[in-house]
Design a protein around this motif. Structure first.
Motif, PDB file in Angstrom:
ATOM      1  N   PHE A 168      -4.151   2.701 -11.824  1.00 54.17           N
ATOM      2  CA  PHE A 168      -4.001   1.279 -11.531  1.00 54.17           C
ATOM      3  C   PHE A 168      -3.496   1.065 -10.103  1.00 54.17           C
ATOM      4  O   PHE A 168      -3.953   0.167  -9.390  1.00 54.17           O
ATOM      5  CB  PHE A 168      -3.056   0.616 -12.522  1.00 54.17           C
ATOM      6  N   LEU A 169      -2.546   1.887  -9.677  1.00 56.08           N
ATOM      7  CA  LEU A 169      -2.043   1.794  -8.305  1.00 56.08           C
ATOM      8  C   LEU A 169      -3.146   2.109  -7.295  1.00 56.08           C
ATOM      9  O   LEU A 169      -3.204   1.509  -6.221  1.00 56.08           O
ATOM     10  CB  LEU A 169      -0.852   2.731  -8.107  1.00 56.08           C
ATOM     11  N   PHE A 170      -4.015   3.055  -7.644  1.00 52.37           N
ATOM     12  CA  PHE A 170      -5.124   3.398  -6.761  1.00 52.37           C
ATOM     13  C   PHE A 170      -6.089   2.211  -6.611  1.00 52.37           C
ATOM     14  O   PHE A 170      -6.602   1.964  -5.523  1.00 52.37           O
ATOM     15  CB  PHE A 170      -5.862   4.631  -7.281  1.00 52.37           C
ATOM     16  N   ILE A 171      -6.311   1.495  -7.690  1.00 52.89           N
ATOM     17  CA  ILE A 171      -7.167   0.302  -7.622  1.00 52.89           C
ATOM     18  C   ILE A 171      -6.554  -0.713  -6.664  1.00 52.89           C
ATOM     19  O   ILE A 171      -7.229  -1.239  -5.778  1.00 52.89           O
ATOM     20  CB  ILE A 171      -7.375  -0.306  -9.025  1.00 52.89           C
ATOM     21  N   TRP A 172      -5.258  -0.971  -6.804  1.00 46.82           N
ATOM     22  CA  TRP A 172      -4.589  -1.919  -5.912  1.00 46.82           C
ATOM     23  C   TRP A 172      -4.618  -1.416  -4.474  1.00 46.82           C
ATOM     24  O   TRP A 172      -4.875  -2.187  -3.544  1.00 46.82           O
ATOM     25  CB  TRP A 172      -3.149  -2.156  -6.381  1.00 46.82           C
ATOM     26  N   LEU A 173      -4.353  -0.145  -4.282  1.00 54.16           N
ATOM     27  CA  LEU A 173      -4.363   0.448  -2.945  1.00 54.16           C
ATOM     28  C   LEU A 173      -5.725   0.272  -2.283  1.00 54.16           C
ATOM     29  O   LEU A 173      -5.821  -0.116  -1.116  1.00 54.16           O
ATOM     30  CB  LEU A 173      -4.005   1.930  -3.027  1.00 54.16           C
ATOM     31  N   MET A 186       0.835  -1.210   0.000  1.00 47.73           N
ATOM     32  CA  MET A 186       0.000   0.000   0.000  1.00 47.73           C
ATOM     33  C   MET A 186       0.868   1.259   0.000  1.00 47.73           C
ATOM     34  O   MET A 186       0.573   2.217  -0.723  1.00 47.73           O
ATOM     35  CB  MET A 186      -0.930   0.000   1.225  1.00 47.73           C
ATOM     36  N   VAL A 187       1.945   1.260   0.781  1.00 40.39           N
ATOM     37  CA  VAL A 187       2.853   2.407   0.822  1.00 40.39           C
ATOM     38  C   VAL A 187       3.514   2.604  -0.534  1.00 40.39           C
ATOM     39  O   VAL A 187       3.640   3.739  -1.027  1.00 40.39           O
ATOM     40  CB  VAL A 187       3.907   2.234   1.945  1.00 40.39           C
ATOM     41  N   VAL A 188       3.918   1.503  -1.159  1.00 39.32           N
ATOM     42  CA  VAL A 188       4.531   1.590  -2.495  1.00 39.32           C
ATOM     43  C   VAL A 188       3.523   2.159  -3.498  1.00 39.32           C
ATOM     44  O   VAL A 188       3.886   2.986  -4.347  1.00 39.32           O
ATOM     45  CB  VAL A 188       5.065   0.206  -2.942  1.00 39.32           C
ATOM     46  N   CYS A 189       2.263   1.747  -3.389  1.00 38.29           N
ATOM     47  CA  CYS A 189       1.233   2.285  -4.289  1.00 38.29           C
ATOM     48  C   CYS A 189       1.063   3.792  -4.097  1.00 38.29           C
ATOM     49  O   CYS A 189       1.005   4.544  -5.072  1.00 38.29           O
ATOM     50  CB  CYS A 189      -0.103   1.577  -4.046  1.00 38.29           C
ATOM     51  N   PHE A 221      -8.214  -1.954  -2.931  1.00 37.28           N
ATOM     52  CA  PHE A 221      -8.592  -3.332  -2.638  1.00 37.28           C
ATOM     53  C   PHE A 221      -7.717  -3.962  -1.551  1.00 37.28           C
ATOM     54  O   PHE A 221      -8.217  -4.695  -0.693  1.00 37.28           O
ATOM     55  CB  PHE A 221      -8.598  -4.180  -3.912  1.00 37.28           C
ATOM     56  N   ILE A 222      -6.436  -3.684  -1.575  1.00 33.87           N
ATOM     57  CA  ILE A 222      -5.569  -4.204  -0.513  1.00 33.87           C
ATOM     58  C   ILE A 222      -5.905  -3.522   0.809  1.00 33.87           C
ATOM     59  O   ILE A 222      -5.925  -4.154   1.867  1.00 33.87           O
ATOM     60  CB  ILE A 222      -4.084  -4.038  -0.892  1.00 33.87           C
ATOM     61  N   THR A 281      -8.493  -8.204  -7.286  1.00 32.12           N
ATOM     62  CA  THR A 281      -9.767  -8.608  -6.688  1.00 32.12           C
ATOM     63  C   THR A 281      -9.797 -10.110  -6.385  1.00 32.12           C
ATOM     64  O   THR A 281     -10.553 -10.532  -5.513  1.00 32.12           O
ATOM     65  CB  THR A 281     -10.950  -8.204  -7.592  1.00 32.12           C
ATOM     66  N   LEU A 282      -8.989 -10.895  -7.089  1.00 36.01           N
ATOM     67  CA  LEU A 282      -8.839 -12.307  -6.709  1.00 36.01           C
ATOM     68  C   LEU A 282      -8.235 -12.403  -5.308  1.00 36.01           C
ATOM     69  O   LEU A 282      -8.706 -13.161  -4.462  1.00 36.01           O
ATOM     70  CB  LEU A 282      -7.944 -13.050  -7.700  1.00 36.01           C
TER      71      LEU A 282
END
Length: 181
Positions: A50-55, A16-19, A57-58, A132-133
């Motif tokens: 894309f990083l925001f999406i990962w941030l 999350m920090v990396v994102c 969901f994680i 999301t998986l």
């Protein structure tokens, strides 16, 4: 086992920090380049998104583990502990069902996302939405863990109320006192 799980969640927090850092660097760099040099970075439009999406969901998985999701417990506060446990069980089951739907839906969409390529980065969208998986699987696992803890009697009464606000304990105490009188 607890240490391994703690380290895994520390890894998720590091991701999350990396994102956040990647989003910051890309957007700031693009602003500076556009304002000062009349140029920009092509991928600065897609990569931060894309990083925001990962941030997001994680972060949802980490927040679930720490009971940090938003909630309205006004009705639950007025219930006796037995009914709080029932409401908490129902909410865990509903979250589990939604998590399974997220996982299965992403799995079903995988082929479409793998064949769809992002415009600028030329990255298969399965890399973007594949998070999301992870989210669905981890949230379902957390729900199962919570339900097993509940069945074993390891869930404390204070865990049944998930909203932590200043003054909430006074409200809970006054409700309990009103119930006794």
């Amino acid at each position: 086992m607890t240490r391994l799980v703690d380290r895994f969640f520390q890894l998720l927090e590091t991701v999350m920090v990396v994102c956040i850092a990647g989003m910051f660097v890309m957007v700031l760099g693009n602003v500076i380049l556009r304002a000062g040099f009349n140029t920009g970075i092509d991928i600065s439009e897609e990569l931060p998104r894309f990083l925001f999406i990962w941030l997001t969901f994680i972060g949802a998985v980490v927040a679930m583990r720490e009971n940090r999701h938003l909630g309205v417990d006004t009705v639950v506060l007025a219930l006796p502990v037995r009914w709080r446990r029932i409401c908490w069980t129902i909410s865990q089951i509903l979250i589990f069902v939604c998590s399974v739907y997220i996982f299965v839906g992403t799995f079903m969409q995988h082929e479409i996302n793998a064949n769809t390529i992002s415009t600028v980065m030329q990255l298969p969208m399965s890399w973007v939405y594949g998070v999301t998986l992870i989210t669905g699987a981890l949230m379902a696992a957390l729900c199962i863990h919570n339900l097993v803890r509940l069945a074993r009697g390891q869930v404390r009464d204070d865990e049944l109320i998930q909203v932590e606000e200043e003054g909430m304990h006074e409200v809970d105490s006054s409700v309990q006192a009103a119930r006794k009188s």
